[in-house]
Design an enzyme around this catalytic site. Structure first.
Site, mmCIF file in Angstrom:
data_model
loop_
_atom_site.group_PDB
_atom_site.id
_atom_site.type_symbol
_atom_site.label_atom_id
_atom_site.label_comp_id
_atom_site.label_asym_id
_atom_site.label_seq_id
_atom_site.Cartn_x
_atom_site.Cartn_y
_atom_site.Cartn_z
ATOM 1 N N GLU A 62 0.823 -1.252 0.061
ATOM 2 C CA GLU A 62 -0.032 0.187 0.033
ATOM 3 C C GLU A 62 0.899 1.331 0.017
ATOM 4 O O GLU A 62 2.020 0.992 0.304
ATOM 5 C CB GLU A 62 -0.794 -0.072 1.486
ATOM 6 C CG GLU A 62 -1.799 -0.939 1.382
ATOM 7 C CD GLU A 62 -2.842 -1.173 2.642
ATOM 8 O OE1 GLU A 62 -2.370 -0.385 3.527
ATOM 9 O OE2 GLU A 62 -3.626 -1.794 2.609
ATOM 10 N N LYS A 121 2.442 4.377 1.500
ATOM 11 C CA LYS A 121 2.497 4.839 2.879
ATOM 12 C C LYS A 121 2.457 6.389 2.882
ATOM 13 O O LYS A 121 3.215 7.039 2.443
ATOM 14 C CB LYS A 121 3.968 4.525 3.615
ATOM 15 C CG LYS A 121 4.036 5.083 4.869
ATOM 16 C CD LYS A 121 5.413 4.748 5.487
ATOM 17 C CE LYS A 121 5.455 4.862 7.095
ATOM 18 N NZ LYS A 121 5.078 6.155 7.422
ATOM 19 N N ARG A 141 -2.245 9.429 11.355
ATOM 20 C CA ARG A 141 -3.072 8.157 11.688
ATOM 21 C C ARG A 141 -4.510 8.751 12.275
ATOM 22 O O ARG A 141 -4.548 9.661 13.038
ATOM 23 C CB ARG A 141 -2.528 7.531 12.543
ATOM 24 C CG ARG A 141 -3.143 6.046 12.582
ATOM 25 C CD ARG A 141 -1.980 5.077 12.384
ATOM 26 N NE ARG A 141 -2.620 3.644 12.238
ATOM 27 C CZ ARG A 141 -1.767 2.518 12.564
ATOM 28 N NH1 ARG A 141 -0.371 2.974 12.823
ATOM 29 N NH2 ARG A 141 -2.324 1.399 12.372
ATOM 30 N N ARG A 182 -3.294 8.736 16.574
ATOM 31 C CA ARG A 182 -2.777 7.536 17.408
ATOM 32 C C ARG A 182 -2.367 7.737 18.930
ATOM 33 O O ARG A 182 -1.975 6.385 19.379
ATOM 34 C CB ARG A 182 -1.417 6.883 16.462
ATOM 35 C CG ARG A 182 -0.395 7.869 16.639
ATOM 36 C CD ARG A 182 0.800 7.440 15.517
ATOM 37 N NE ARG A 182 1.766 6.928 15.520
ATOM 38 C CZ ARG A 182 2.598 6.385 14.957
ATOM 39 N NH1 ARG A 182 2.372 6.627 13.403
ATOM 40 N NH2 ARG A 182 3.632 5.899 15.083
ATOM 41 N N GLU A 209 -5.337 6.724 7.240
ATOM 42 C CA GLU A 209 -4.209 8.010 7.486
ATOM 43 C C GLU A 209 -4.862 9.186 6.605
ATOM 44 O O GLU A 209 -5.302 8.849 5.528
ATOM 45 C CB GLU A 209 -2.942 7.385 6.622
ATOM 46 C CG GLU A 209 -1.724 8.376 6.521
ATOM 47 C CD GLU A 209 -0.941 8.390 7.760
ATOM 48 O OE1 GLU A 209 -1.202 7.581 8.623
ATOM 49 O OE2 GLU A 209 0.037 9.090 7.882
ATOM 50 N N PHE A 255 -7.283 1.826 5.481
ATOM 51 C CA PHE A 255 -6.425 0.967 5.210
ATOM 52 C C PHE A 255 -6.820 -0.313 6.226
ATOM 53 O O PHE A 255 -6.127 -1.568 6.042
ATOM 54 C CB PHE A 255 -4.971 1.120 5.250
ATOM 55 C CG PHE A 255 -4.275 1.568 6.534
ATOM 56 C CD1 PHE A 255 -4.348 1.008 7.600
ATOM 57 C CD2 PHE A 255 -4.165 3.159 6.491
ATOM 58 C CE1 PHE A 255 -3.632 1.612 8.882
ATOM 59 C CE2 PHE A 255 -3.497 3.723 7.923
ATOM 60 C CZ PHE A 255 -3.491 2.931 8.840
ATOM 61 N N ARG A 270 3.968 -3.513 17.827
ATOM 62 C CA ARG A 270 4.715 -3.331 16.774
ATOM 63 C C ARG A 270 4.968 -4.788 16.055
ATOM 64 O O ARG A 270 5.826 -5.414 16.384
ATOM 65 C CB ARG A 270 5.898 -2.580 16.918
ATOM 66 C CG ARG A 270 6.973 -2.060 15.629
ATOM 67 C CD ARG A 270 8.058 -1.308 16.471
ATOM 68 N NE ARG A 270 7.717 -0.105 16.696
ATOM 69 C CZ ARG A 270 7.554 0.944 16.132
ATOM 70 N NH1 ARG A 270 7.035 0.879 14.912
ATOM 71 N NH2 ARG A 270 7.106 2.074 16.643
ATOM 72 N N LYS A 305 7.337 -1.199 6.722
ATOM 73 C CA LYS A 305 7.253 0.014 6.354
ATOM 74 C C LYS A 305 8.844 0.242 5.423
ATOM 75 O O LYS A 305 9.703 -0.176 5.849
ATOM 76 C CB LYS A 305 7.163 1.163 7.082
ATOM 77 C CG LYS A 305 7.966 1.232 8.382
ATOM 78 C CD LYS A 305 7.853 2.347 9.056
ATOM 79 C CE LYS A 305 8.664 2.492 10.401
ATOM 80 N NZ LYS A 305 8.419 3.380 11.467
HETATM 81 P P1 AMP Z 1 6.110 5.362 11.145
HETATM 82 O O1 AMP Z 1 5.396 6.523 11.593
HETATM 83 O O2 AMP Z 1 7.137 5.618 10.195
HETATM 84 O O3 AMP Z 1 6.328 4.359 12.102
HETATM 85 O O4 AMP Z 1 4.961 4.612 9.956
HETATM 86 C C1 AMP Z 1 3.802 4.052 10.285
HETATM 87 C C2 AMP Z 1 2.806 4.940 10.206
HETATM 88 O O5 AMP Z 1 2.387 4.981 8.558
HETATM 89 C C3 AMP Z 1 1.392 4.559 10.556
HETATM 90 O O6 AMP Z 1 1.220 4.809 11.991
HETATM 91 C C4 AMP Z 1 0.719 5.266 9.788
HETATM 92 O O7 AMP Z 1 0.232 6.543 10.333
HETATM 93 C C5 AMP Z 1 1.174 5.535 8.597
HETATM 94 N N1 AMP Z 1 0.884 4.998 7.506
HETATM 95 C C6 AMP Z 1 0.510 5.698 6.136
HETATM 96 N N2 AMP Z 1 -0.047 4.880 5.106
HETATM 97 C C7 AMP Z 1 -0.377 3.651 5.885
HETATM 98 C C8 AMP Z 1 -0.744 2.604 5.362
HETATM 99 N N3 AMP Z 1 -1.361 2.258 4.046
HETATM 100 N N4 AMP Z 1 -0.971 1.391 6.443
HETATM 101 C C9 AMP Z 1 -0.503 1.554 7.587
HETATM 102 N N5 AMP Z 1 0.197 2.754 8.072
HETATM 103 C C10 AMP Z 1 0.051 3.707 7.246
#
Ligand code: AMP
Length: 566
Positions: A249, A251, A256, A271, A301, A342, A418, A424
């Site tokens: 998907e 990102k 969130r 979040r 998101e 998502f 986690r 990611k």
């Molecule tokens: P990070 O903030 O770098 O830890 O990445 C995780 C975050 O990416 C999640 O908490 C979401 O806010 C965001 N996110 C964006 N697109 C997606 C997606 N398709 N699925 C899950 N999380 C996503």
């Protein structure tokens, strides 16, 4: 009796061993009656369940005033002592002891009284609030023994220092009421995840029936912690983690939003479990109009876009919408968001947490009417082909998004975890989320403002410095986050001042990019970021989710190689 609780805190803090702590807490839980169950919140330094937004939120300054009033000590003396010992709780203990020796008066402090007063604190508003808070705290401190004063103050300033976490309580519940096993722990954890409330779980666990715990279910309207992703640096590693084929998907570079709906009522949470429904009236409208179902909980998101060019903007551009409580309509016009759904956690009375991701995706597709630039199912492909992932990844970057997520098709939803089944992948020059732990006042045109900020990552329960940032912060607020704004945000959290330098309570989280990570003796993490640049304030992220020392070390290891993401 608060005395018993203070003794429990003391016993826990006297041993660094986790198993010992579990033993101590489990004994306490065995004898804890249902009428006193709210004590469990205090055990973690809270006054309500985690999903509740009401926090104690007392500044060090106010705590100092209260100690002064309750013990008849000059504030100057308290501050001096605090500088020497570095623990305001210990300072309160010392001066309470002095006072007790001279007056010999004693009252009995009950946990109900402590909770009653602490729970009044977040309710106070308007004129005279500070004085009212002061008298609520002073009332408790006046009746407190030295040990009770120590823990009251630590609770008030949010720094209990006893090494008890949710997982300690989970294990203690397991050994107090069940035969300990991995399975039992998992079941208790699931019940905690679903209810987000230790007291609810305690109540059921006390009956000793593990089957009852399985009945704990999600509740619409009660915030639930979001599932978190792990990071990889190549598509190959991504596939290794989540299997082939998998869902890939976009990102999205937004924030969130966890969406709850029951009938006509919609609630939106970030979040960090903050209720932001009022800030996003258009999102409420989209949910009601374009998603079918009587009740549901969705994970999504929200991402900003430019109304004219239809180009997606970065998180910084829309971040002010999260906190803004006035002129919402104007901001809504200026900074529109698109919601990308998502995941789905609950639908029409039934938890979806244990359904495989594939099934949850099908359900989302069935119930949502895609309306681009309003609300859509997150852009997704299902593939086992690295080439296709790479193309999709490039497309995401071209669309101003951060990268891609790779998700295992069979995986359940694990709130607050986690997990390795959601991965990611972002480009190398990536954002770190760090917390400000210090700062320095500037000179010249930045006189009076903090202009350089010490950034720290997380290592267990401590925060270790990794660099200083000043770049990326603006002179004027029209251009972005200004020095003035950041100074104002930081001021209430200043713990110590020495010359131009200040020490800051870890509260303000920021995203930064950097060019390189170096080994460095200058910071206590052993690492330094070269050329860090501030990109955004992260009011949506909780402290528990900032970058860890381990992640910094991983980034260091990877930066030498030239990654092509394929
Ligand atoms: P990070 O903030 O770098 O830890 O990445 C995780 C975050 O990416 C999640 O908490 C979401 O806010 C965001 N996110 C964006 N697109 C997606 C997606 N398709 N699925 C899950 N999380 C996503």
């Amino acid at each position: 009796m608060y005395k018993k609780l203070a003794e429990l805190y003391e016993e826990c803090s006297s041993t660094p061993k986790r198993l010992e702590k579990i033993k101590i807490v489990s004994k306490f839980l065995k004898y804890l009656s249902s009428t006193d169950k709210d004590v469990l919140y205090l055990l973690l330094g809270n006054i309500y369940p985690e999903y509740d937004e009401r926090r104690i939120g007392i500044s060090h300054q106010l705590a100092i005033k209260a100690i002064s009033k309750a013990t008849g000590t000059e504030t100057k003396k308290i501050i001096h002592e605090w500088k020497m010992i570095g623990d305001l709780g210990k300072v309160a203990e010392k001066f309470t002891l002095h006072k007790k020796q001279s007056t010999l008066q004693s009252h009995i402090l009950t946990t109900e009284k402590v909770l009653e007063n602490l729970r009044k604190l977040p309710e106070l508003e308007g004129i005279g609030t500070v004085n009212k808070k002061l008298s609520l705290i002073t009332e408790l401190l006046t009746s407190a023994s030295p040990l009770e004063a120590l823990y009251l103050i630590r609770t008030l300033i949010g720094d209990l220092r006893i090494g008890i976490q949710e997982s300690t309580i989970r294990e203690s519940l397991a050994s107090a009421f069940f035969e300990k096993s991995k399975e039992t722990s998992e079941k208790i954890q699931k019940a905690i995840d679903k209810s987000n409330d230790l007291v609810t779980v305690f109540d059921i666990a006390k009956k000793g029936k593990i089957k009852e715990l399985e009945k704990v279910s999600l509740e619409v309207g009660k915030p639930i912690k979001a599932m978190l992703a792990q990071k990889v640096t190549t598509f190959k590693d991504g596939f290794k983690e989540v299997g082939k084929p998998c869902a890939v998907e976009y990102k999205y570079d937004g924030f969130r939003l966890i969406i709850h709906k029951q009938g006509e009522k919609v609630i939106l949470f970030t979040r960090s479990l903050e209720n932001v429904t009022k800030q996003f009236p258009e999102v409420v409208e989209y949910i009601l109009k374009y998603i079918q179902g009587e009740s549901f909980i969705l994970d999504s998101e929200a991402v900003g876009f430019d109304r004219k060019t239809k180009k997606y903007t970065d998180f910084q551009a829309i971040s002010q919408r999260i906190r803004r409580k006035y002129n919402i309509e104007e901001l809504q016009k200026k900074l529109p968001v698109e919601v990308n759904i998502f995941d789905i956690l609950y639908y029409n009375g039934k938890s979806q947490l244990d359904e495989p991701f594939e099934k949850r995706t099908e359900l989302i597709k069935k119930i949502i009417k895609n309306h681009p630039y309003k609300i859509i199912h997150a852009k997704q492909i299902i593939t086992g082909d690295e080439k296709r992932v790479k193309e999709f990844y490039k497309k995401a970057l071209k669309d101003n998004q951060e990268g891609v997520m790779m998700k295992n098709l069979q995986s359940p939803y694990r709130p607050g975890r986690r997990v390795g089944n959601m991965i990611k992948l972002k480009p190398e020059e990536r954002d770190l989320d760090l917390v400000i732990t210090g700062a320095e006042y500037g000179a010249g045109k930045r006189h009076g403002w903090l202009s350089s900020f010490i950034l720290s990552c997380k290592e267990g329960k401590s925060y270790l410095e990794v660099g200083k940032v000043g770049t990326g912060i603006k002179e004027k607020s029209e251009q972005g986050i200004s020095f003035e704004e950041l100074t104002k945000k930081i001021k209430p959290f200043i713990i110590k001042e020495k010359g131009k330098k200040v020490e800051v309570k870890p509260k303000i989280i920021v995203s930064v990019t950097y060019q390189e990570i170096q080994k460095s003796p200058n910071y206590n993490s052993g690492w330094a970021l070269r050329f860090p640049r501030f990109t955004a304030l992260r009011p949506d992220k909780p402290l528990s989710e900032i970058t860890t020392l381990k992640e910094i070390e991983e980034d260091f290891k990877h930066q030498k190689r030239n990654y092509q993401y394929g």
